[in-house]
Design a protein around this motif. Structure first.
Motif, short mmCIF file in Angstrom:
data_model
loop_
_atom_site.label_atom_id
_atom_site.label_comp_id
_atom_site.label_asym_id
_atom_site.label_seq_id
_atom_site.Cartn_x
_atom_site.Cartn_y
_atom_site.Cartn_z
N LEU A 149 1.07 -1.09 -0.35
CA LEU A 149 0.18 0.09 -0.28
C LEU A 149 0.65 1.47 -0.21
N GLY A 150 1.62 1.25 0.71
CA GLY A 150 2.88 2.36 0.87
C GLY A 150 2.88 2.70 -0.24
N SER A 151 3.95 2.00 -1.22
CA SER A 151 4.29 1.88 -2.50
C SER A 151 3.21 2.27 -3.79
N PHE A 152 2.09 1.58 -3.06
CA PHE A 152 0.78 2.04 -4.23
C PHE A 152 0.38 3.43 -3.79
N ILE A 153 0.71 4.45 -2.74
CA ILE A 153 0.06 5.78 -2.52
C ILE A 153 1.35 6.74 -3.68
N GLU A 154 2.13 6.25 -3.98
CA GLU A 154 3.53 6.78 -4.71
C GLU A 154 2.80 6.43 -5.36
N ALA A 155 3.41 4.91 -6.38
CA ALA A 155 2.82 5.05 -7.45
C ALA A 155 2.35 5.28 -8.05
N ILE A 156 0.79 6.11 -7.50
CA ILE A 156 0.01 6.04 -8.30
C ILE A 156 -0.53 8.24 -7.40
N SER A 157 0.36 8.73 -8.03
CA SER A 157 0.58 10.27 -8.01
C SER A 157 -0.25 11.51 -8.51
N GLU A 158 -1.15 10.26 -9.08
CA GLU A 158 -2.09 11.25 -10.04
C GLU A 158 -3.68 11.56 -8.69
N PHE A 159 -3.58 10.34 -8.16
CA PHE A 159 -4.41 10.71 -6.67
C PHE A 159 -4.09 11.29 -5.69
N GLU A 160 -5.30 12.20 -5.12
CA GLU A 160 -4.42 13.24 -3.71
C GLU A 160 -4.79 12.37 -2.37
N VAL A 161 -4.06 12.36 -1.75
CA VAL A 161 -4.13 11.64 -0.41
C VAL A 161 -4.65 12.07 0.48
N LEU A 162 -5.89 11.80 1.06
CA LEU A 162 -7.26 12.53 2.38
C LEU A 162 -6.92 11.79 3.34
N ASN A 163 -6.22 10.49 3.66
CA ASN A 163 -5.68 10.36 4.65
C ASN A 163 -4.93 9.06 4.56
N LYS A 164 -3.78 9.14 4.98
CA LYS A 164 -2.81 7.96 5.06
C LYS A 164 -3.16 6.90 5.80
N GLY A 165 -3.58 5.78 6.09
CA GLY A 165 -3.94 4.83 6.81
C GLY A 165 -2.88 4.38 7.63
N TYR A 166 -2.93 3.29 8.71
CA TYR A 166 -2.14 2.84 9.67
C TYR A 166 -1.25 1.44 8.92
N ASP A 167 -2.00 0.44 8.60
CA ASP A 167 -1.49 -0.66 7.85
C ASP A 167 -0.73 -0.60 6.56
N LEU A 168 0.32 0.34 5.94
CA LEU A 168 0.81 0.67 5.03
C LEU A 168 1.52 -0.41 4.20
N ASP A 169 2.07 -1.44 4.97
CA ASP A 169 2.96 -2.90 4.36
C ASP A 169 1.65 -3.47 3.74
N ARG A 170 0.30 -3.67 3.50
CA ARG A 170 -0.04 -4.79 3.21
C ARG A 170 -0.65 -4.64 1.74
#
Ligand code: ATP
Ligand code: MG
Lengths: 112, 141
Positions: free
Chosen positions: A3-24
């Protein structure tokens, strides 16, 4: 993809909240706006694309264990629901893209 | 762990901001107790659907969850209006949810079918004008 890498990879999307479990693991995009269908059918590791920006969608994401929610078509959470996402540690992204385009982008990024 | 653990919750009619609290809390407890993740997920889904039905369709009520070493029993008791035809209500796609509720994402008529699919036992006792009691069990192992 984690999930952590996914959020970085998909930078077109705005991040409203980063959750706890970024390793899922994020495995697959899943689209549905009817909550009890999403609840019953959510696949493992779903990047759930929906326009239902409300408390109930957060509850479904949390209980059915979506990897993250992507709010499409410019739908947005209100302040109280953003606070709830933070409290529950749910990752919430947002985009102006329509549901299909958002899911296609996710699919392509997961398979790059 | 040999004793039973009993958890109680009140459910108010129309209170969407708190809907999902009982299921979220039970889920957290079961996780902490080390219960198998698949069982935790099935309990969470079944209980949420039952809880949200109480919020949407009933005048409110109470939930009791009894956790024992062999099973998780969920008793959802509301104060009416009751279900006229429980067999019809169980059918996939059947819903009486009004438009304002549908606009929130509910009303697919899949809540009760989800409860049936995710629990090992589902019993609905309902009397029009009195209330509905939904009892679900999920067996451990
Ligand atoms: N506790 C209850 N009290 C009264 N009626 C109920 C209750 N639970 C369910 N029902 C009735 O049964 C119908 C079917 O319930 P079900 O949960 O399957 O679908 P829904 O709640 O209408 O939609 P969804 O759950 O898919 O969002 C409801 O529309 C309602 O008429
Ligand atoms: Mg329902």
């Amino acid at each position: 993809m984690l999930l952590g890498s996914f959020i970085e990879a998909i930078s077109e999307f705005e991040v409203l909240n980063k959750g706890y479990d970024l390793d899922r693991e994020v495995r697959v995009p899943y689209c549905c706006d009817l909550l009890s269908i999403a609840m019953g059918r959510m696949p493992q590791g779903a990047a759930w694309v929906t326009v239902m920006a409300n408390t109930n969608a957060l509850a479904v994401a949390s209980l059915a264990e979506a990897a993250c929610i992507i709010l499409a078509e410019g739908s947005r959470l209100n302040e109280a629901d953003i606070a709830k996402a933070k409290e529950k540690g749910i990752t919430v992204l947002a985009t102006e893209l329509p549901v299909f385009d958002a899911a296609l982008l996710i699919y392509n990024r997961l398979h790059d | 762990m040999n004793e039973k653990i009993i958890l109680n919750y009140n459910v108010d009619s129309d209170d969407f901001t708190r809907a999902g609290e009982a299921s979220g809390n039970v889920k957290r407890n079961l996780k902490l107790m080390g219960v198998d993740p698949d069982i935790v997920r099935r309990v969470a889904i079944s209980l949420y659907e039952g809880e949200i039905n109480m919020v949407i369709h009933s005048n409110g009520g109470a939930i009791e969850v009894i956790i024992s070493p062999t099973e998780i029993e969920m008793i959802l008791k509301d104060e009416g209006p009751g279900i006229e035809d429980t067999e019809l209500a169980m059918q996939a796609g059947y819903s009486t949810a009004p438009d304002n509720i549908r606009s929130l994402g509910f009303g697919a008529g899949m809540g009760l079918p989800n409860m049936k699919k995710n629990s090992d036992e589902l019993k609905i006792e309902s009397k029009v004008g009195v209330g509905t009691t939904v009892t679900m069990k999920v067996f451990i192992s």
